[in-house]
Scaffold this motif. Sequence first.
Motif, PDB file in Angstrom:
ATOM      1  N   MET A 184       0.754  -1.251   0.033  1.00  0.00           N
ATOM      2  CA  MET A 184      -0.111  -0.150  -0.015  1.00  0.00           C
ATOM      3  C   MET A 184       0.792   1.222  -0.060  1.00  0.00           C
ATOM      4  SD  MET A 184      -3.141   1.168   2.754  1.00  0.00           S
ATOM      5  CE  MET A 184      -3.845  -0.436   2.619  1.00  0.00           C
ATOM      6  N   ALA A 185       2.073   1.308   0.992  1.00  0.00           N
ATOM      7  CA  ALA A 185       2.739   2.320   0.891  1.00  0.00           C
ATOM      8  C   ALA A 185       3.245   2.861  -0.388  1.00  0.00           C
ATOM      9  CB  ALA A 185       3.803   2.339   1.917  1.00  0.00           C
ATOM     10  N   GLU A 186       3.652   1.856  -1.344  1.00  0.00           N
ATOM     11  CA  GLU A 186       4.245   1.953  -2.490  1.00  0.00           C
ATOM     12  C   GLU A 186       3.301   2.626  -3.742  1.00  0.00           C
ATOM     13  OE1 GLU A 186       6.837  -1.214  -3.676  1.00  0.00           O
ATOM     14  OE2 GLU A 186       8.472  -0.583  -2.381  1.00  0.00           O
ATOM     15  N   ARG A 187       2.388   1.911  -3.393  1.00  0.00           N
ATOM     16  CA  ARG A 187       0.998   2.270  -4.286  1.00  0.00           C
ATOM     17  C   ARG A 187       0.752   3.863  -3.944  1.00  0.00           C
ATOM     18  NH1 ARG A 187      -1.703  -2.349  -2.723  1.00  0.00           N
ATOM     19  NH2 ARG A 187      -3.436  -1.236  -1.874  1.00  0.00           N
ATOM     20  N   LEU A 188       0.900   4.230  -2.866  1.00  0.00           N
ATOM     21  CA  LEU A 188       0.576   5.686  -2.640  1.00  0.00           C
ATOM     22  C   LEU A 188       1.457   6.551  -2.978  1.00  0.00           C
ATOM     23  CD1 LEU A 188      -1.409   7.771  -1.347  1.00  0.00           C
ATOM     24  CD2 LEU A 188      -0.123   7.115   0.866  1.00  0.00           C
ATOM     25  N   LEU A 189       2.848   5.994  -2.807  1.00  0.00           N
ATOM     26  CA  LEU A 189       3.998   6.846  -3.238  1.00  0.00           C
ATOM     27  C   LEU A 189       3.965   7.022  -4.959  1.00  0.00           C
ATOM     28  CD1 LEU A 189       6.689   8.182  -2.653  1.00  0.00           C
ATOM     29  CD2 LEU A 189       7.821   5.989  -2.896  1.00  0.00           C
ATOM     30  N   TYR A 192       1.140   9.407  -6.391  1.00  0.00           N
ATOM     31  CA  TYR A 192       1.721  10.959  -6.364  1.00  0.00           C
ATOM     32  C   TYR A 192       2.719  10.899  -7.192  1.00  0.00           C
ATOM     33  CZ  TYR A 192       0.299  11.787  -1.399  1.00  0.00           C
ATOM     34  OH  TYR A 192      -0.627  11.875  -0.275  1.00  0.00           O
ATOM     35  N   HIS A 193       3.747  10.101  -7.559  1.00  0.00           N
ATOM     36  CA  HIS A 193       4.936  10.540  -8.347  1.00  0.00           C
ATOM     37  C   HIS A 193       4.480  10.184  -9.857  1.00  0.00           C
ATOM     38  CE1 HIS A 193       8.909  11.416  -9.158  1.00  0.00           C
ATOM     39  NE2 HIS A 193       9.427  10.191  -9.338  1.00  0.00           N
ATOM     40  N   ILE A 200      10.243  14.837  -6.984  1.00  0.00           N
ATOM     41  CA  ILE A 200      11.249  14.373  -5.953  1.00  0.00           C
ATOM     42  C   ILE A 200      11.017  15.229  -4.852  1.00  0.00           C
ATOM     43  CG2 ILE A 200      13.318  13.528  -5.214  1.00  0.00           C
ATOM     44  CD1 ILE A 200      11.805  11.335  -6.795  1.00  0.00           C
ATOM     45  N   ASP A 201      11.361  16.637  -5.110  1.00  0.00           N
ATOM     46  CA  ASP A 201      11.536  17.464  -4.243  1.00  0.00           C
ATOM     47  C   ASP A 201      10.526  17.659  -3.430  1.00  0.00           C
ATOM     48  OD1 ASP A 201      14.256  18.236  -4.699  1.00  0.00           O
ATOM     49  OD2 ASP A 201      13.665  19.583  -6.416  1.00  0.00           O
ATOM     50  N   GLU A 202       9.051  17.545  -4.295  1.00  0.00           N
ATOM     51  CA  GLU A 202       7.908  17.738  -3.358  1.00  0.00           C
ATOM     52  C   GLU A 202       7.528  16.713  -2.657  1.00  0.00           C
ATOM     53  OE1 GLU A 202       8.385  18.507  -6.462  1.00  0.00           O
ATOM     54  OE2 GLU A 202       7.950  20.573  -6.819  1.00  0.00           O
ATOM     55  N   LEU A 203       7.954  15.423  -3.165  1.00  0.00           N
ATOM     56  CA  LEU A 203       7.756  14.142  -2.110  1.00  0.00           C
ATOM     57  C   LEU A 203       8.430  14.210  -0.972  1.00  0.00           C
ATOM     58  CD1 LEU A 203       7.481  11.469  -5.040  1.00  0.00           C
ATOM     59  CD2 LEU A 203       5.851  12.026  -3.507  1.00  0.00           C
ATOM     60  N   ALA A 204       9.758  14.670  -1.027  1.00  0.00           N
ATOM     61  CA  ALA A 204      10.593  14.770   0.043  1.00  0.00           C
ATOM     62  C   ALA A 204       9.890  15.637   1.257  1.00  0.00           C
ATOM     63  CB  ALA A 204      11.835  15.486  -0.242  1.00  0.00           C
ATOM     64  N   VAL A 205       9.324  16.936   0.695  1.00  0.00           N
ATOM     65  CA  VAL A 205       8.359  17.770   1.621  1.00  0.00           C
ATOM     66  C   VAL A 205       7.039  17.065   2.310  1.00  0.00           C
ATOM     67  CG1 VAL A 205       7.217  19.622   2.159  1.00  0.00           C
ATOM     68  CG2 VAL A 205       9.268  19.864   0.453  1.00  0.00           C
ATOM     69  N   ILE A 206       6.509  16.076   1.459  1.00  0.00           N
ATOM     70  CA  ILE A 206       5.284  15.507   1.891  1.00  0.00           C
ATOM     71  C   ILE A 206       5.675  14.590   3.004  1.00  0.00           C
ATOM     72  CG2 ILE A 206       3.475  13.818   1.134  1.00  0.00           C
ATOM     73  CD1 ILE A 206       3.479  15.578  -1.591  1.00  0.00           C
ATOM     74  N   TYR A 207       6.625  13.785   2.621  1.00  0.00           N
ATOM     75  CA  TYR A 207       7.082  12.854   3.673  1.00  0.00           C
ATOM     76  C   TYR A 207       8.011  13.087   4.702  1.00  0.00           C
ATOM     77  CZ  TYR A 207       4.705   9.189   0.605  1.00  0.00           C
ATOM     78  OH  TYR A 207       3.716   8.682   0.176  1.00  0.00           O
ATOM     79  N   ARG A 208       8.464  14.374   4.498  1.00  0.00           N
ATOM     80  CA  ARG A 208       9.303  14.947   5.649  1.00  0.00           C
ATOM     81  C   ARG A 208      10.515  14.050   5.813  1.00  0.00           C
ATOM     82  NH1 ARG A 208       8.561  19.912   7.633  1.00  0.00           N
ATOM     83  NH2 ARG A 208       9.477  19.333   9.606  1.00  0.00           N
TER      84      ARG A 208
END
Length: 267
Positions: A184-189, A192-193, A200-208
């Motif tokens: 599930m975690a990879e599907r959600l990632l 998004y992507h 990638i930069d925005e994902l880094a912010v989303i996931y802290r």
Amino acid sequence: MNDLVDSVLEQARAAWPGTAWQREDVARRLAGVDPQLWSEPAAADRRAELLIAWACLLGDRDAIRHLEVRYVRDVLPNLRALDLAGAELDEVVQTLRVALLVGAPGGEPKLARYSGRGALGGFVRTVAVRLVLDRKRARQPPDLGELARRLITPLSDPDVDYQKELYTTRFTEALEAAWARLPMAERLLLRYHLLDQVGIDELAVIYRIHRSTAARRCASARQRLVAGTRAELGRAIGVSTRTVDSILRLIATRLDAGDEPLPIEPA
């Protein structure tokens, strides 16, 4: 600033004497807090809740027990309102505990983001609801047709286009089957992507998390998706791995993953 650190340290030790408070740690955490929080009489509750959060992050069992009784249990009505019950409700509550106190691999605990600007109860409730919405979103099968179309290489050769048309439907079905098998975690990632085209930069912010960590997670998830798609396509049409790779090279060149494309080629 030194006087403030000393004052907060004294308050922290008085509130939670079982916590291994260190001056350096208090100073570091204060850097992310509005200094006025410690001078406004009306902010006494927020100060107390901030110390609870910090004590939990430092592993104080009494503080963690207080967090559970006072805040985690308070969100149960909100979770039930989102149609959660039984084992699924228990799983979400456990996920909430992990998110608040431990965090995702490579990330930080959610409590580390609490700055005292609002009530701790509201902060915990927000984290819980977002967890539920993320779970539901990840479970809903996305329309992968657009992603599949982006993977198809446009060519002008009629013979090649005819072959591609034959395999495009099977390719999309294999992609959907491989997607469904991902955690599930990879599907959600990947949603998004790849589908929402979040960088990638925005994902880094989303996931802290650090950008390099976000890039590694995306690459790992895409590799699973590609390997799964190859395997599903081979099973569907009953051909060898070499033939599957030839088909993939014919109809698709890469997973269009924005910053860091991943070729679909033999492993």
